[in-house]
Write an enzyme that holds these catalytic residues in place. Structure first.
Site, mmCIF file in Angstrom:
data_model
loop_
_atom_site.group_PDB
_atom_site.id
_atom_site.type_symbol
_atom_site.label_atom_id
_atom_site.label_comp_id
_atom_site.label_asym_id
_atom_site.label_seq_id
_atom_site.Cartn_x
_atom_site.Cartn_y
_atom_site.Cartn_z
ATOM 1 N N TYR A 34 -4.239 -122.522 -31.274
ATOM 2 C CA TYR A 34 -4.353 -123.803 -31.769
ATOM 3 C C TYR A 34 -4.480 -124.674 -30.293
ATOM 4 N N THR A 68 -4.008 -129.197 -26.555
ATOM 5 C CA THR A 68 -3.859 -129.782 -24.793
ATOM 6 C C THR A 68 -4.480 -129.382 -24.307
ATOM 7 N N SER A 90 0.727 -134.932 -23.597
ATOM 8 C CA SER A 90 1.714 -136.284 -24.818
ATOM 9 C C SER A 90 0.597 -136.901 -24.995
ATOM 10 N N ARG A 121 35.352 -109.878 -20.105
ATOM 11 C CA ARG A 121 36.100 -110.582 -18.639
ATOM 12 C C ARG A 121 37.480 -110.552 -18.585
ATOM 13 N N GLY A 145 28.564 -114.022 -12.259
ATOM 14 C CA GLY A 145 28.124 -113.647 -11.436
ATOM 15 C C GLY A 145 26.367 -112.565 -12.653
ATOM 16 N N THR A 178 9.220 -129.999 -24.025
ATOM 17 C CA THR A 178 8.337 -129.704 -23.960
ATOM 18 C C THR A 178 7.204 -130.266 -24.850
ATOM 19 N N GLU A 230 5.075 -129.622 -28.784
ATOM 20 C CA GLU A 230 5.403 -130.502 -29.883
ATOM 21 C C GLU A 230 5.970 -131.902 -30.144
HETATM 22 C C1 LIG Z 1 5.030 -122.565 -23.211
HETATM 23 C C2 LIG Z 1 3.580 -123.761 -23.586
HETATM 24 C C3 LIG Z 1 3.315 -123.715 -24.832
HETATM 25 C C4 LIG Z 1 2.631 -124.493 -24.986
HETATM 26 N N1 LIG Z 1 0.833 -124.519 -26.664
HETATM 27 C C5 LIG Z 1 0.753 -124.864 -26.231
HETATM 28 C C6 LIG Z 1 -0.682 -124.393 -27.225
HETATM 29 O O1 LIG Z 1 -0.691 -123.385 -28.137
HETATM 30 N N2 LIG Z 1 -1.889 -125.228 -28.025
HETATM 31 C C7 LIG Z 1 -1.596 -126.973 -27.066
HETATM 32 O O2 LIG Z 1 -2.750 -127.221 -27.233
HETATM 33 N N3 LIG Z 1 -0.507 -127.196 -26.494
HETATM 34 C C8 LIG Z 1 0.777 -126.413 -26.220
HETATM 35 N N4 LIG Z 1 1.249 -126.902 -25.132
HETATM 36 C C9 LIG Z 1 1.017 -128.181 -23.883
HETATM 37 C C10 LIG Z 1 1.829 -128.683 -24.787
HETATM 38 O O3 LIG Z 1 1.810 -129.379 -25.738
HETATM 39 C C11 LIG Z 1 2.193 -129.821 -23.292
HETATM 40 O O4 LIG Z 1 2.846 -129.584 -21.816
HETATM 41 C C12 LIG Z 1 3.526 -131.276 -24.135
HETATM 42 O O5 LIG Z 1 2.719 -131.516 -24.921
HETATM 43 C C13 LIG Z 1 3.729 -132.272 -22.950
HETATM 44 O O6 LIG Z 1 1.898 -132.499 -22.634
HETATM 45 P P1 LIG Z 1 2.295 -132.918 -20.988
HETATM 46 O O7 LIG Z 1 2.311 -131.331 -20.271
HETATM 47 O O8 LIG Z 1 1.184 -133.854 -21.371
HETATM 48 O O9 LIG Z 1 3.541 -134.140 -20.407
HETATM 49 P P2 LIG Z 1 3.558 -135.181 -19.917
HETATM 50 O O10 LIG Z 1 2.565 -136.413 -20.442
HETATM 51 O O11 LIG Z 1 2.406 -134.862 -18.667
HETATM 52 O O12 LIG Z 1 4.992 -135.292 -19.232
HETATM 53 C C14 LIG Z 1 4.953 -135.440 -17.901
HETATM 54 C C15 LIG Z 1 6.396 -136.597 -17.791
HETATM 55 O O13 LIG Z 1 5.942 -137.470 -17.878
HETATM 56 C C16 LIG Z 1 6.607 -138.704 -18.875
HETATM 57 N N5 LIG Z 1 5.948 -138.968 -19.596
HETATM 58 C C17 LIG Z 1 4.120 -139.105 -19.974
HETATM 59 N N6 LIG Z 1 4.203 -140.334 -20.781
HETATM 60 C C18 LIG Z 1 5.142 -141.655 -20.769
HETATM 61 C C19 LIG Z 1 5.655 -142.368 -21.633
HETATM 62 N N7 LIG Z 1 4.677 -142.753 -22.201
HETATM 63 N N8 LIG Z 1 6.814 -142.705 -21.251
HETATM 64 C C20 LIG Z 1 7.627 -142.479 -20.765
HETATM 65 N N9 LIG Z 1 7.321 -141.138 -19.720
HETATM 66 C C21 LIG Z 1 5.938 -140.636 -20.181
HETATM 67 C C22 LIG Z 1 6.661 -137.400 -19.852
HETATM 68 O O14 LIG Z 1 8.449 -137.381 -20.437
HETATM 69 C C23 LIG Z 1 7.088 -136.420 -18.561
HETATM 70 O O15 LIG Z 1 8.783 -136.466 -17.690
HETATM 71 C C24 LIG Z 1 1.978 -126.020 -24.508
HETATM 72 C C25 LIG Z 1 3.016 -126.066 -23.447
HETATM 73 C C26 LIG Z 1 4.018 -124.938 -23.072
HETATM 74 C C27 LIG Z 1 4.780 -125.231 -21.656
HETATM 75 C C1 LIG Z 2 22.138 -113.326 -6.276
HETATM 76 C C2 LIG Z 2 23.737 -113.175 -6.052
HETATM 77 C C3 LIG Z 2 24.032 -112.502 -4.934
HETATM 78 C C4 LIG Z 2 25.141 -111.930 -4.465
HETATM 79 N N1 LIG Z 2 25.284 -111.520 -3.462
HETATM 80 C C5 LIG Z 2 26.708 -110.847 -3.125
HETATM 81 C C6 LIG Z 2 26.676 -110.242 -1.862
HETATM 82 O O1 LIG Z 2 25.996 -110.467 -0.681
HETATM 83 N N2 LIG Z 2 27.812 -110.112 -1.079
HETATM 84 C C7 LIG Z 2 29.163 -109.232 -2.173
HETATM 85 O O2 LIG Z 2 30.439 -108.922 -2.157
HETATM 86 N N3 LIG Z 2 29.149 -110.203 -3.018
HETATM 87 C C8 LIG Z 2 27.678 -111.600 -3.909
HETATM 88 N N4 LIG Z 2 27.804 -111.427 -5.318
HETATM 89 C C9 LIG Z 2 28.945 -111.205 -5.698
HETATM 90 C C10 LIG Z 2 29.314 -112.893 -6.329
HETATM 91 O O3 LIG Z 2 30.343 -112.996 -4.746
HETATM 92 C C11 LIG Z 2 29.998 -113.222 -7.453
HETATM 93 O O4 LIG Z 2 29.840 -112.727 -8.809
HETATM 94 C C12 LIG Z 2 30.955 -115.205 -7.245
HETATM 95 O O5 LIG Z 2 31.956 -114.295 -6.408
HETATM 96 C C13 LIG Z 2 31.430 -114.702 -8.520
HETATM 97 O O6 LIG Z 2 32.256 -113.932 -8.905
HETATM 98 P P1 LIG Z 2 32.028 -113.200 -10.792
HETATM 99 O O7 LIG Z 2 31.119 -112.650 -10.905
HETATM 100 O O8 LIG Z 2 33.524 -112.192 -11.037
HETATM 101 O O9 LIG Z 2 32.519 -114.406 -12.236
HETATM 102 P P2 LIG Z 2 33.586 -114.420 -12.892
HETATM 103 O O10 LIG Z 2 35.082 -114.972 -12.210
HETATM 104 O O11 LIG Z 2 33.913 -113.452 -13.684
HETATM 105 O O12 LIG Z 2 33.482 -115.583 -13.690
HETATM 106 C C14 LIG Z 2 33.211 -116.318 -14.700
HETATM 107 C C15 LIG Z 2 33.567 -116.572 -15.019
HETATM 108 O O13 LIG Z 2 34.864 -116.929 -16.065
HETATM 109 C C16 LIG Z 2 35.841 -118.394 -15.040
HETATM 110 N N5 LIG Z 2 37.064 -117.747 -14.174
HETATM 111 C C17 LIG Z 2 36.988 -116.878 -13.885
HETATM 112 N N6 LIG Z 2 38.145 -116.981 -13.074
HETATM 113 C C18 LIG Z 2 38.936 -118.546 -13.294
HETATM 114 C C19 LIG Z 2 39.725 -119.055 -13.490
HETATM 115 N N7 LIG Z 2 41.030 -118.521 -12.844
HETATM 116 N N8 LIG Z 2 40.291 -119.980 -13.657
HETATM 117 C C20 LIG Z 2 39.077 -120.063 -14.870
HETATM 118 N N9 LIG Z 2 37.807 -119.906 -15.485
HETATM 119 C C21 LIG Z 2 37.706 -118.869 -14.469
HETATM 120 C C22 LIG Z 2 34.341 -118.529 -14.073
HETATM 121 O O14 LIG Z 2 34.292 -120.246 -14.002
HETATM 122 C C23 LIG Z 2 33.344 -118.339 -15.175
HETATM 123 O O15 LIG Z 2 32.684 -119.655 -16.414
HETATM 124 C C24 LIG Z 2 26.438 -112.287 -5.694
HETATM 125 C C25 LIG Z 2 26.252 -112.662 -6.307
HETATM 126 C C26 LIG Z 2 24.764 -113.377 -7.402
HETATM 127 C C27 LIG Z 2 24.824 -113.435 -8.276
#
Ligand SMILES: Cc1cc2nc3c(=O)[nH]c(=O)nc-3n(C[C@H](O)[C@H](O)[C@H](O)COP(=O)(O)OP(=O)(O)OC[C@H]3O[C@@H](n4cnc5c(N)ncnc54)[C@H](O)[C@@H]3O)c2cc1C
Ligand SMILES: Cc1cc2nc3c(=O)[nH]c(=O)nc-3n(C[C@H](O)[C@H](O)[C@H](O)COP(=O)(O)OP(=O)(O)OC[C@H]3O[C@@H](n4cnc5c(N)ncnc54)[C@H](O)[C@@H]3O)c2cc1C
Lengths: 664, 664
Positions: free
Chosen positions: A135, A138, A144, A310, A401, A422, A424
């Protein structure tokens, strides 16, 4: 421990019959059985395994997808699946591919816009996949604004052909899925030019590649547009670019159901109403709303199950730590999303009814409800996809994490889902359309033009302007009419306020531009009212099953009161409720969270997602998270060898201080 | 058209001196020149090209990263870069690698927690990268709850060693960056056990791999934990898992700056204050806040430039269409993020000062401001990272369909940034800490314990409870004191309301749990107040440069009034302002958007991001978007061949109806 259900305790807590809820969720017993059967079929077929796709490079991933698409088609034929079943099979394969666009856009475009002869010519080929279509609407420069497309289709009366051409760089087709590498044909949208006159954008069927050697036909340039968001996600799809250099197609390849070009080059309308296009839009958007509920339900299922597995903090004297699902902050983030998944499901169900209704009226040449149906579906598409997209990311954060690992399933779910905001119709552009419709409805209030359908409440605007909520106690917020009235009053007042502010502008269009941010808020309020109302209407139906309706009532209240709390500023500034009433709603909400808590796992079980479809170790049905996370890690390609490729070349010289001499 | 500046018109519109603004953004002339020089150095070095990384498979990506890390280190040495310059070079390389953890966590942990002897032993090796270290704290089962870690370090008095052990599956170290494939050493956090007594979690230096052949040492199991969010993003990092099977390390490898184990197995505290740890936390979080402003500024720069290039709708009589940046909805989504980037920058600057202040006080054994500083940095870390993460995704949506392409730079920026919401403290857990601190401050109000620093306003709680905004006209909202008072009153009242509700519970801990969702809202209000106040304080300083201060004043008002509008419910329900005053703020906000509009491009130019660092075709400095998008597409590996790998095997049999016989 294989086979142990770590969530059994949670399942035992449920106060309702989960099997009955499955049928409510699916929409009917038939729909349930269909989904159940096909999802298991896919899950049990090793060819459809998908857990390693995220570590593949682009080419490998694409090849992997072609294999699955072909295998899917093979199975569909071997098993003699009907259309409904085949669609489900593709859905549960859960890997975007050219087949999605072929079946989802190319075939429907021909069905919707092709004449009977055209359908007879093309559909048999398409139905057997002897041709594969996409289709192509775009362009690089226009998405849009469809009316701004630049590709031209110029009628050559001498040869009885259209000449497709891409006059500028920005007129290159850009984005169509399936186009880049696979499609043999496309429905191409282009400006129809006859005798130098521009008749606007129309659809044409064009062959793109040879059916012999698959090479692009002369004058046609095609390629893939490159990597998109996520690891695998949509990268299994060959979204493509396409340029025409004066490519000729026969006249009968313009889609001529609604308007036609004659042999002599006359442009004529057929008797088929143009409004038919809107019917198709309602159809497509109804599916999108439905899909929003599915996408959100998958994320919520993962986050809910993992939140019960968890445990973090709160151990006392060696007792187990607290399940994070028991933290009120976790509940306040998670349960509204659970409620939203159900709410959107029922909104989708209602839209399905609306589509049928619209089509029946169209048949009877009754176009009266069409603009309202169009605005309403535009709004619901925008609302539900935005909430689903944000909701998936919130679910990922709810998993701490581990949610950041692809094995949680959530990163890829997000990456593959977000384009729904985005395509449709860009969600903001759609809300502006809704706002425009609302302003029009209000401007006609005094002219006796009664607003219909979802805008009917505007007909009671005067009354709603007088409204003050009479809530006295927290429980009052459980009454459906109390909730609906508050939402109606809020939506009506926001729209009326916009209309009033607009009237201060000399040029209404200037006013619309200037106030558009406010208009979007009013449109959102209107759409939320629709979802709340449809949920409540659903509950007025007979819903069988032990405890099922009660749970849905709790979810409905959570959905409405969560929105009320989130948008409390709207309700207060329009003076619909008092601060005190707002805090009563919040109190009620907290108590609803406690009520839903023991049912949470069963409520996500009711989605009936297989582990294959969820694709998430955190969301495994059996809750056996940690051993499986550990196991899965070892499958990453980086773990193929103890010493990674590149170590000797790049890191060892560094450690040995020999970097200066090393050839990097 | 190469070399043409498509955004020149936009740049000419600016009403301020962009070079002066660059220095304000950078923080100082020195900081500006440093960033400018090193970013260009990296951008001009072809070894650091990064535009194709998203299409690589995991192994290729990892190898590519090792090469760049080694090349970076080589350049750092060749050019004799100092520490500050080297850090910048790694930043602008913009590809996460083991070196980040080595320099960012391993070395600082030894500096902060090691004794002088330990520093002398390890730092020279680490500084030359003769050893490579990581930071191994988080385990499969515990992240947020550090005190719940399960790895043990048992002292064996016989051999004067600690025995590191992973007693359970959930005690496996999980997540440390650089661990999976590269690190030779780690700072490992484990429970210190002496004579069966558990002394809680402490840090230890452990060697993981042989410096000869890089193989894991006996008793040590290491691997990579697998793919994470995004195409390349954090997948260039070997986040790892680690298990110890009774691995022995010498006693002097416990980090002993604060507490020590003697030869006899006695556990003793040194004279160094334990509170030092908090100092380090303030330091790390200050950097995170700073990084939040950088990440957001990148996204905003891309979306702003592209919004000026992109035109959609609004063509009249053949005139060009409207630049989408001129749509008020686009402005209402974009400009608050632009303002937030600046706001967070100044918040980060202030935190840098706070860190110095805290450290000076620590030296003087003055711990009085520490809890407040700790709460404040926790809150700002949470607030700024959440807004930056959501803001990046919003910027992507602002770019329509093209934002979904990796070549827009936004998907990868999002994927690589979002862990900041989780590491160094989960954002929700951190806000709960802030709330706890606020409740404590309020509970002590009557005991003469005056709240300090950012909570000082709570000392005026009585007065703030009487406050009613006296705004009469939209312009009144431009006065700094009017804004600060409203934000103070709102924050104070929300906290006071929580405190009052808490007092109704017999068990305060139960109350805290039950009301935690409200507490988080109060904590958020407090944190927003801090950012608003610090922005305003910044503007009370002398800021040189034509028009610079004026622009910052507009941005500051946008930041504050946007928040006010977004959280209008808080302001109304606490009766700080009236609905009328709220709509005046909204009116003022619209006018501010118009004021900032002509300056938008120059304001993002002031970030001084190179095209290399932005990594975005949509955000190119010269605005030459379409030709470059088209060019870039062809570089995707899928375009290496016209017929994709897999076509003959899988798709051709399908097209030819030979699928039944095909071997798939
Ligand atoms: C994964 C994916 C699959 C797709 N598959 C297809 C496909 O199979 N076939 C196809 O034909 N197309 C496809 N598309 C394209 C898609 O339909 C367009 O990207 C979409 O319609 C948005 O249009 P645009 O990219 O021009 O956005 P834009 O209009 O350029 O939007 C940019 C910004 O401008 C703002 N804006 C635009 N107009 C206004 C306005 N009048 N007032 C206020 N704000 C505005 C928007 O809100 C947005 O923040 C695909 C896109 C994606 C991401
Ligand atoms: C890209 C990446 C890099 C990292 N690098 C390192 C690193 O180099 N070294 C290292 O040691 N670690 C690393 N980490 C680990 C990171 O520090 C932990 O993932 C982080 O501390 C969050 O802990 P968790 O995953 O146990 O989350 P969890 O505590 O399991 O969180 C799960 C959910 O429970 C909620 N929750 C937990 N406790 C409470 C509470 N008391 N009250 C209410 N809500 C709660 C949280 O809000 C969350 O929604 C990395 C993680 C990422 C994603």
């Amino acid at each position: 421990m294989e086979g142990v259900d770590h969530l059994a305790d949670e399942r035992n807590k449920a106060q309702f019959d989960v099997d009955d809820m499955k049928i409510v969720w699916a929409g009917s017993r038939h729909a349930y059985e269909l989904s159940d059967r096909i999802s298991r079929l896919v899950a049990s077929d090793p060819e459809f395994k998908k857990d390693h796709v995220t570590s593949l490079g682009r080419k490998e991933l694409f090849k992997n997808t072609l294999r699955k698409a072909a295998h899917g088609w093979k199975r569909i034929n071997e098993l003699g699946l009907n259309e409904e079943e085949a669609l489900k099979l593709r859905t549960f394969m859960d890997q975007p591919s050219f087949t999605d666009l072929h079946w989802g856009m190319f075939v429907p475009a021909i069905k919707g816009q092709g004449t009977d002869e055209q359908q007879q010519q093309w559909l048999p080929l398409a139905n057997k996949m002897q041709i594969i279509g996409c289709y192509a609407q775009t362009e690089l420069g226009h998405g849009s604004n469809v009316q701004g497309l630049e590709t031209t289709a110029t009628f050559d009366v001498k040869t009885d052909e259209f000449v497709l051409n891409s006059p500028t760089l920005t007129s290159s087709k850009w984005w169509p899925g399936g186009l880049g590498k696979i499609s043999t044909h496309a429905v191409v949208y282009a400006r129809l030019i006859i005798n130098d006159k521009d008749y606007g954008v129309h659809g044409f069927i064009a062959q793109l590649r040879s059916l012999d050697d698959h090479l692009p036909l002369p004058g046609i340039t095609i390629g893939d547009i490159g990597m998109k968001f996520g690891s695998a996600a949509y990268n299994s799809m060959d979204n493509g670019l396409l340029r025409f250099d004066h490519v000729r197609i026969p006249r009968n390849q313009m889609l001529m159901r609604v308007s036609q070009v004659t042999r002599e080059g006359k442009y004529v309308h057929s008797s088929v109403p143009r409004q038919l296009v809107y019917g198709t839009m309602v159809y497509v958007r109804q599916i999108i709303v439905f899909d929003a509920s599915v996408a959100l339900s998958r994320a919520v299922c993962i986050a809910t199950r993992y939140s019960a597995v968890r445990r973090q903090f709160g151990s006392q004297n060696g007792s187990p730590e607290t399940q994070v699902i028991d933290y009120k902050t976790q509940q306040a983030r998670l349960f509204p999303l659970l409620a939203s998944a159900y709410a959107f499901r029922f909104a989708g169900e209602w839209l399905k009814w609306l589509y049928t209704d619209v089509m029946e009226r169209l048949q009877a040449k009754d176009f009266s409800t069409l603009p309202e149906a169009h605005a309403c579906t535009a709004g619901l598409k925008s609302l539900t996809t935005s909430v689903a997209a944000d909701g998936i990311e919130e679910c990922r954060k709810l998993c701490g994490g581990h949610g950041y690992l692809c094995s949680s399933g959530l990163p890829e779910l997000f990456a593959v889902y977000i384009p729904a905001c985005t395509y449709e119709g860009d969600n903001v552009v759609l809300l502006l359309q809704v706002a425009r419709y609302l302003m029009k409805a209000i401007s006609q209030l005094n002219s006796g033009n009664k607003p219909v359908g979802t805008t009917a409440y505007l007909g009671r605007a005067e009354q709603l302007m007088q409204y003050h909520s009479d809530v006295l106690r927290a429980e009052d917020w459980l009454k459906p009419n109390v909730v609906v009235e508050a939402f109606e009053a809020r939506a009506a007042r926001m729209s009326m306020a916009c209309a009033q502010n607009l009237s201060k502008f000399n040029n209404p269009e200037d006013g619309f531009q200037e106030l558009s941010a406010d208009l979007i808020e009013a449109a959102t309020a209107h759409c939320q009212l629709i979802v709340v109302s449809k949920f409540i209407e659903k509950l007025q139906q007979d819903i069988p099953g032990k405890g099922v309706k009660q749970q849905l009532q709790v979810l409905c209240s959570i959905y409405a009161l969560f929105l009320l709390h989130k948008h409390i500023g709207d309700f207060l500034s329009t003076d619909c409720i008092t601060p005190k009433q707002g805090s009563l709603a919040n109190e009620q909400l907290r108590s609803l969270y406690s009520q839903i808590r023991p049912n949470a796992i069963a409520l996500v079980d009711a989605f009936n997602h297989t582990d294959h479809y969820l694709g998430s170790i955190l969301g495994r049905y059996d809750g056996n998270v940690y051993p499986k996370l550990y196991e899965a890690a070892w499958k990453d390609p980086l773990n193929d060898t103890v010493i990674p490729d590149g170590f000797h070349q790049y890191v060892q010289p560094l450690l040995k201080q020999q970097l200066r001499n090393a050839r990097l």
